[in-house]
Scaffold this motif. Structure first.
Motif, PDB file in Angstrom:
ATOM      1  N   ARG A  65      13.426  -5.027 -14.846  1.00 30.13           N
ATOM      2  CA  ARG A  65      12.114  -5.666 -14.638  1.00 30.13           C
ATOM      3  C   ARG A  65      12.359  -7.048 -14.026  1.00 30.13           C
ATOM      4  O   ARG A  65      13.223  -7.789 -14.508  1.00 30.13           O
ATOM      5  CB  ARG A  65      11.399  -5.846 -15.971  1.00 30.13           C
ATOM      6  N   PRO A  66      11.598  -7.409 -13.002  1.00 33.15           N
ATOM      7  CA  PRO A  66      11.781  -8.740 -12.388  1.00 33.15           C
ATOM      8  C   PRO A  66      10.973  -9.795 -13.147  1.00 33.15           C
ATOM      9  O   PRO A  66       9.839 -10.097 -12.794  1.00 33.15           O
ATOM     10  CB  PRO A  66      11.239  -8.531 -10.967  1.00 33.15           C
ATOM     11  N   PHE A  67      11.568 -10.339 -14.188  1.00 33.08           N
ATOM     12  CA  PHE A  67      10.833 -11.265 -15.072  1.00 33.08           C
ATOM     13  C   PHE A  67      11.040 -12.721 -14.673  1.00 33.08           C
ATOM     14  O   PHE A  67      12.166 -13.148 -14.416  1.00 33.08           O
ATOM     15  CB  PHE A  67      11.299 -11.057 -16.519  1.00 33.08           C
ATOM     16  N   ARG A  68       9.962 -13.475 -14.628  1.00 32.63           N
ATOM     17  CA  ARG A  68      10.053 -14.918 -14.400  1.00 32.63           C
ATOM     18  C   ARG A  68       9.374 -15.630 -15.569  1.00 32.63           C
ATOM     19  O   ARG A  68       8.185 -15.393 -15.822  1.00 32.63           O
ATOM     20  CB  ARG A  68       9.375 -15.319 -13.088  1.00 32.63           C
ATOM     21  N   PRO A  69      10.075 -16.491 -16.261  1.00 28.69           N
ATOM     22  CA  PRO A  69       9.480 -17.183 -17.411  1.00 28.69           C
ATOM     23  C   PRO A  69       8.148 -17.866 -17.079  1.00 28.69           C
ATOM     24  O   PRO A  69       7.242 -17.921 -17.905  1.00 28.69           O
ATOM     25  CB  PRO A  69      10.554 -18.198 -17.812  1.00 28.69           C
ATOM     26  N   LYS A  70       7.991 -18.365 -15.831  1.00 28.28           N
ATOM     27  CA  LYS A  70       6.743 -19.045 -15.446  1.00 28.28           C
ATOM     28  C   LYS A  70       5.641 -18.082 -15.035  1.00 28.28           C
ATOM     29  O   LYS A  70       4.547 -18.490 -14.694  1.00 28.28           O
ATOM     30  CB  LYS A  70       7.000 -19.940 -14.235  1.00 28.28           C
ATOM     31  N   GLY A  71       5.962 -16.781 -14.938  1.00 30.00           N
ATOM     32  CA  GLY A  71       5.005 -15.816 -14.413  1.00 30.00           C
ATOM     33  C   GLY A  71       5.340 -15.519 -12.960  1.00 30.00           C
ATOM     34  O   GLY A  71       6.199 -16.189 -12.359  1.00 30.00           O
ATOM     35  N   PRO A  72       4.671 -14.508 -12.368  1.00 33.67           N
ATOM     36  CA  PRO A  72       5.007 -14.110 -11.003  1.00 33.67           C
ATOM     37  C   PRO A  72       4.823 -15.240  -9.985  1.00 33.67           C
ATOM     38  O   PRO A  72       4.009 -16.135 -10.187  1.00 33.67           O
ATOM     39  CB  PRO A  72       4.048 -12.952 -10.704  1.00 33.67           C
ATOM     40  N   ARG A  73       5.585 -15.161  -8.916  1.00 34.25           N
ATOM     41  CA  ARG A  73       5.462 -16.169  -7.854  1.00 34.25           C
ATOM     42  C   ARG A  73       4.435 -15.679  -6.841  1.00 34.25           C
ATOM     43  O   ARG A  73       4.671 -14.726  -6.093  1.00 34.25           O
ATOM     44  CB  ARG A  73       6.822 -16.363  -7.173  1.00 34.25           C
ATOM     45  N   ILE A  74       3.288 -16.319  -6.819  1.00 29.18           N
ATOM     46  CA  ILE A  74       2.236 -15.969  -5.849  1.00 29.18           C
ATOM     47  C   ILE A  74       1.861 -17.280  -5.171  1.00 29.18           C
ATOM     48  O   ILE A  74       1.049 -18.058  -5.685  1.00 29.18           O
ATOM     49  CB  ILE A  74       1.006 -15.337  -6.550  1.00 29.18           C
ATOM     50  N   GLU A  75       2.491 -17.548  -4.060  1.00 30.84           N
ATOM     51  CA  GLU A  75       2.262 -18.823  -3.371  1.00 30.84           C
ATOM     52  C   GLU A  75       2.730 -18.717  -1.922  1.00 30.84           C
ATOM     53  O   GLU A  75       3.452 -17.788  -1.551  1.00 30.84           O
ATOM     54  CB  GLU A  75       3.003 -19.959  -4.079  1.00 30.84           C
ATOM     55  N   THR A  76       2.307 -19.709  -1.138  1.00 31.41           N
ATOM     56  CA  THR A  76       2.576 -19.702   0.294  1.00 31.41           C
ATOM     57  C   THR A  76       3.753 -20.611   0.637  1.00 31.41           C
ATOM     58  O   THR A  76       3.911 -21.668   0.041  1.00 31.41           O
ATOM     59  CB  THR A  76       1.307 -20.214   1.025  1.00 31.41           C
ATOM     60  N   GLU A  77       4.563 -20.156   1.587  1.00 33.88           N
ATOM     61  CA  GLU A  77       5.684 -20.991   2.053  1.00 33.88           C
ATOM     62  C   GLU A  77       5.691 -20.928   3.582  1.00 33.88           C
ATOM     63  O   GLU A  77       5.513 -19.855   4.159  1.00 33.88           O
ATOM     64  CB  GLU A  77       6.998 -20.393   1.498  1.00 33.88           C
ATOM     65  N   ARG A  78       5.887 -22.062   4.226  1.00 30.35           N
ATOM     66  CA  ARG A  78       5.997 -22.063   5.704  1.00 30.35           C
ATOM     67  C   ARG A  78       7.419 -21.729   6.090  1.00 30.35           C
ATOM     68  O   ARG A  78       8.372 -22.188   5.470  1.00 30.35           O
ATOM     69  CB  ARG A  78       5.642 -23.444   6.271  1.00 30.35           C
ATOM     70  N   LEU A  79       7.561 -20.908   7.126  1.00 25.43           N
ATOM     71  CA  LEU A  79       8.891 -20.513   7.592  1.00 25.43           C
ATOM     72  C   LEU A  79       8.843 -20.612   9.118  1.00 25.43           C
ATOM     73  O   LEU A  79       8.438 -19.659   9.789  1.00 25.43           O
ATOM     74  CB  LEU A  79       9.128 -19.070   7.143  1.00 25.43           C
ATOM     75  N   GLY A  80       9.197 -21.776   9.657  1.00 25.69           N
ATOM     76  CA  GLY A  80       9.048 -21.987  11.102  1.00 25.69           C
ATOM     77  C   GLY A  80       7.587 -21.839  11.478  1.00 25.69           C
ATOM     78  O   GLY A  80       6.706 -22.452  10.880  1.00 25.69           O
ATOM     79  N   ASN A  81       7.307 -20.951  12.451  1.00 28.30           N
ATOM     80  CA  ASN A  81       5.909 -20.744  12.856  1.00 28.30           C
ATOM     81  C   ASN A  81       5.266 -19.579  12.095  1.00 28.30           C
ATOM     82  O   ASN A  81       4.213 -19.081  12.485  1.00 28.30           O
ATOM     83  CB  ASN A  81       5.818 -20.519  14.377  1.00 28.30           C
ATOM     84  N   LYS A  82       5.916 -19.140  11.018  1.00 28.93           N
ATOM     85  CA  LYS A  82       5.373 -18.023  10.230  1.00 28.93           C
ATOM     86  C   LYS A  82       4.921 -18.519   8.861  1.00 28.93           C
ATOM     87  O   LYS A  82       5.384 -19.553   8.377  1.00 28.93           O
ATOM     88  CB  LYS A  82       6.445 -16.956  10.006  1.00 28.93           C
ATOM     89  N   THR A  83       4.072 -17.718   8.232  1.00 28.73           N
ATOM     90  CA  THR A  83       3.674 -18.023   6.853  1.00 28.73           C
ATOM     91  C   THR A  83       4.089 -16.874   5.957  1.00 28.73           C
ATOM     92  O   THR A  83       3.773 -15.709   6.229  1.00 28.73           O
ATOM     93  CB  THR A  83       2.151 -18.217   6.762  1.00 28.73           C
ATOM     94  N   LEU A  84       4.810 -17.228   4.912  1.00 31.69           N
ATOM     95  CA  LEU A  84       5.294 -16.237   3.964  1.00 31.69           C
ATOM     96  C   LEU A  84       4.491 -16.420   2.674  1.00 31.69           C
ATOM     97  O   LEU A  84       4.484 -17.507   2.091  1.00 31.69           O
ATOM     98  CB  LEU A  84       6.782 -16.523   3.722  1.00 31.69           C
ATOM     99  N   VAL A  85       3.796 -15.358   2.264  1.00 26.06           N
ATOM    100  CA  VAL A  85       3.076 -15.407   0.986  1.00 26.06           C
ATOM    101  C   VAL A  85       3.894 -14.588  -0.016  1.00 26.06           C
ATOM    102  O   VAL A  85       4.106 -13.395   0.189  1.00 26.06           O
ATOM    103  CB  VAL A  85       1.654 -14.809   1.122  1.00 26.06           C
TER     104      VAL A  85
END
Ligand SMILES: Cc1cc2nc3c(=O)[nH]c(=O)nc-3n(C[C@H](O)[C@H](O)[C@H](O)COP(=O)(O)OP(=O)(O)OC[C@H]3O[C@@H](n4cnc5c(N)ncnc54)[C@H](O)[C@@H]3O)c2cc1C
Length: 404
Positions: A65-85
């Motif tokens: 199971r992919p567990f994260r103590p803070k809860g799932p990562r649902i956020e946006t990150e800029r990657l050059g001219n792309k957007t990674l959600v």
């Protein structure tokens, strides 16, 4: 070395995650004296006996199971001219929260304004996120290394468990609102999938068995070597989920001092995955098999907006150590369509779920947390099935009800 031991030892180091046939040498014959009664009752409901014995195992699976103590990562990150959600890290709740989580991620993707989006990953999260995106009018291509039935999600139990290892108690307050939004959205969405051919989603009775009064501590799942988890279901969505009913000892057949019944949603993952993928393709979705080797590979995709649904795969892909592996192993017994209930007996470390594609038996081990081992341990499942067989053999009709 005896042949039996040789086989067992070889199998315990199988470097893979699925075993579909149990070698006859490993299947311990069921005790012929242990024949369950023809019919058992609880509160007027008929409980067909579960045929539990190792030779009925048709498949064993292990995954993390992919567990994260803070809860799932649902956020946006800029990657050059792309957007990674990002949309990953759903612990033991990925199937349950998938629709709500997909809805949040698609909302972030829509803020960017591109109509053509890529989704990386085709597990529980990728497939549902893709469908939510299509319904929002976006054109979607899924890129994934593996497709169902080879994704980790496919090896899950398949029950409505929206707060199973979803965050630690430490981060509960910060995550509670987002969790509630996802859980309510998902719950509503699942109700629209009832009554379909193949029963992808359905409601079933689950019984909790305990040697101690409920709430007295002990006997529950994964209590010992794991962090404390919040009980979001009890605290935040009790108004939409069925109430648990305590059953008096004289009214049930289970060999446990305390028994509680609750209706639970089950996901029959075989038919449910087919439904999701079929709907995606029917809506014009494109599917491309591709493995991304590192973060830079996201930038190489054609689409400018990308939703990352790589689950446990994100740990190595993004070097994200915030993902803690929580191992889980299950065995499937030959389907018994007449069995429409399941139970969880924490004190005896076993639970069984009445999935249509096989009765799913889950062994519970103290060593699951922070355990990345994805090799099967056949003995673990065999002993879980033997524990299940013992419980079944001890089931008796409640006092006052004659055996039929
Ligand atoms: C034993 C067990 C029982 C569980 N029971 C339940 C349950 O009853 N209810 C519940 O809600 N949840 C349950 N879960 C949790 C649930 O299975 C997970 O939360 C869920 O699998 C996460 O889904 P996912 O789509 O994020 O990941 P995955 O299913 O792992 O999908 C990831 C996708 O990304 C792709 N991918 C990964 N890396 C790359 C890469 N580098 N390049 C290209 N593609 C990549 C994969 O090929 C795959 O297509 C259980 C988990 C386990 C282990």
């Amino acid at each position: 070395m005896q042949r039996r031991h040789f086989l067992r030892d070889s199998l315990s180091v199988i470097a893979g995650s699925t075993l579909t046939a149990l070698p006859p040498t490993l299947a311990r014959a069921a005790d012929p004296a242990v024949v369950p009664p023809a019919r058992l009752d609880v509160e007027g409901r008929v409980l067909s006996p579960i045929l539990a014995s190792p030779e009925r195992i048709i498949e064993m699976n292990v995954c993390t199971r992919p567990f994260r103590p803070k809860g799932p990562r649902i956020e946006t990150e800029r990657l050059g001219n792309k957007t990674l959600v990002h949309n990953y890290g759903h612990g033991g709740s990925g199937w349950s929260l998938s629709w709500g989580s997909g809805n949040l991620a698609v909302g972030l993707a829509q803020n960017i304004g591109n109509r053509e989006i890529a989704i990386v990953g085709c597990g529980a999260i990728g497939m549902t996120t893709a469908l939510v995106a299509q319904q929002a009018g976006l054109s979607v291509t899924i890129y994934a290394k593996e497709l169902p039935p080879y994704v980790r999600s496919y090896r899950a139990t398949g029950a409505w468990t929206p707060d199973s290892r979803i965050c630690t108690a430490e981060y509960a307050t910060a995550f509670a609102n987002r969790w509630e939004t996802m859980a309510r959205y998902s719950f509503r969405r699942f109700q629209s999938l009832l009554g379909l051919a193949g029963n992808p989603v359905e409601w079933r009775d689950m019984y909790s068995l305990s040697d101690r009064p409920f709430g007295a501590g002990g006997g529950n799942d994964h209590e010992s070597l794991e962090p404390e988890y919040p009980d979001f279901s009890r605290d935040l969505i009790a108004d939409i989920t069925p109430t648990a009913i305590d059953i008096a000892p004289e009214a049930h057949p289970f060999p446990a001092a305390h028994v509680r019944r609750r209706s639970t949603m089950l996901f029959n993952i075989t038919s449910y995955s087919r439904l999701l993928l079929g709907d995606f393709l029917q809506n014009g979705g494109k599917l491309i098999t591709l493995e991304l080797k590192d973060r830079g590979d996201f930038a190489a995709l054609e689409e400018k907006t990308i939703i990352n649904c790589t689950g446990y795969g994100a740990r190595s892909l993004l070097n994200d150590d915030s993902i803690v592996p929580v191992r889980g192993q299950t065995a499937k017994l030959i389907p018994q369509p007449e069995v429409n209930y399941g139970f969880n007996y924490g004190d005896r470390r076993v639970s069984v779920y009445p999935r249509r594609d096989g009765l799913l038996v889950q062994a519970q081990a103290d060593t699951d947390y922070n355990n990345a081992a994805e090799n099967l341990d056949p003995e673990e499942s065999i002993s879980a099935v033997n524990r299940l067989a013992e419980i079944v053999a001890q089931m008796r009709n409640p006092a006052g009800l004659a055996r039929r």
